[in-house]
Motif scaffolding. Structure first.
Motif, PDB file in Angstrom:
ATOM      1  N   ASN A  21       0.918  -1.578  -0.139  1.00 12.89           N
ATOM      2  CA  ASN A  21       0.273  -0.454   0.896  1.00 12.89           C
ATOM      3  C   ASN A  21       0.884   1.674   0.208  1.00 12.89           C
ATOM      4  O   ASN A  21       0.246   1.908  -0.654  1.00 12.89           O
ATOM      5  N   ILE A  22       1.961   1.225   0.947  1.00 12.37           N
ATOM      6  CA  ILE A  22       2.791   2.196   0.552  1.00 12.37           C
ATOM      7  C   ILE A  22       3.546   3.052  -0.780  1.00 12.37           C
ATOM      8  O   ILE A  22       3.469   3.312  -1.552  1.00 12.37           O
ATOM      9  N   LEU A  69       0.321   3.641  -3.233  1.00 19.43           N
ATOM     10  CA  LEU A  69      -0.016   5.521  -2.561  1.00 19.43           C
ATOM     11  C   LEU A  69       1.056   6.389  -2.811  1.00 19.43           C
ATOM     12  O   LEU A  69       0.898   7.001  -3.514  1.00 19.43           O
ATOM     13  N   SER A  70       2.500   5.976  -2.895  1.00 20.25           N
ATOM     14  CA  SER A  70       3.351   6.742  -3.423  1.00 20.25           C
ATOM     15  C   SER A  70       3.445   7.268  -4.810  1.00 20.25           C
ATOM     16  O   SER A  70       3.402   8.497  -5.206  1.00 20.25           O
ATOM     17  N   VAL A 115       5.378  12.889  -0.258  1.00 16.85           N
ATOM     18  CA  VAL A 115       3.891  12.538   0.215  1.00 16.85           C
ATOM     19  C   VAL A 115       5.154  10.482   0.028  1.00 16.85           C
ATOM     20  O   VAL A 115       4.426   9.607   1.315  1.00 16.85           O
ATOM     21  N   LEU A 151       5.513   8.396   3.960  1.00 16.58           N
ATOM     22  CA  LEU A 151       4.545   6.719   3.296  1.00 16.58           C
ATOM     23  C   LEU A 151       6.092   5.651   4.239  1.00 16.58           C
ATOM     24  O   LEU A 151       5.437   4.888   4.681  1.00 16.58           O
ATOM     25  N   GLY A 167       6.153   3.264   7.147  1.00 18.58           N
ATOM     26  CA  GLY A 167       6.527   2.207   7.119  1.00 18.58           C
ATOM     27  C   GLY A 167       7.729   1.091   7.916  1.00 18.58           C
ATOM     28  O   GLY A 167       7.833   0.354   8.438  1.00 18.58           O
TER      29      GLY A 167
END
Length: 100
Positions: A37-38, A41-42, A54, A58, A62
Motif C-alpha cells: 500500500n505504501i 499510494l506513493s 508524500v 509513507l 512504514g
C-alpha cells in the motif's frame, strides 16, 4: 545486501523467528500488505502531486511501523506463557487438552 534483505524479509532470521509459525505468517502478511500500500499510494501521489514528500512520509511511517512490530516481537520472545512450563505431574493445561 543479501544479509539486509534476510534480516527483514526472512522470518527465520528477523525478530519474528521466536513467535509461533501462525503468528509469524500473520505479521509478515500484515507488513507485506502495508508496504504494498505504501508503494502504491506513493506512485499515485507522484501522479497527483508531483512531489516526493508524500513518498518519503509513507516510507518513514512504514519503517517506523516495521521497527515497532520487530521490537515488540523481540520483547515478547523473552516472555513465556504458562504453556512453556509444564506441570511436574504431566497433566495437560487448559488449552492443551486437545493436543494444541
Amino acid at each position: 545486501m543479501n544479509s539486509v534483505y534476510r534480516a527483514v524479509m526472512d522470518s527465520s532470521v528477523n525478530p519474528l523467528r521466536t513467535l509461533p509459525a501462525a503468528q509469524r505468517f500473520q505479521l509478515m502478511l500484515f507488513l507485506s500488505v502495508m508496504w504494498t500500500n505504501i508503494f502504491c499510494l506513493s506512485a499515485g501521489a507522484w501522479i497527483w502531486y508531483g512531489e516526493l514528500i508524500v513518498f518519503h512520509v509513507l516510507v518513514a511511517a512504514g519503517v517506523i511501523i516495521t521497527g515497532l512490530v520487530f521490537q515488540q516481537a523481540a520483547m515478547t520472545s523473552a516472555y513465556r506463557t504458562y504453556r512453556h512450563f509444564p506441570l511436574k505431574d504431566g497433566t495437560a493445561r487448559y488449552d492443551d487438552v486437545w493436543g494444541g
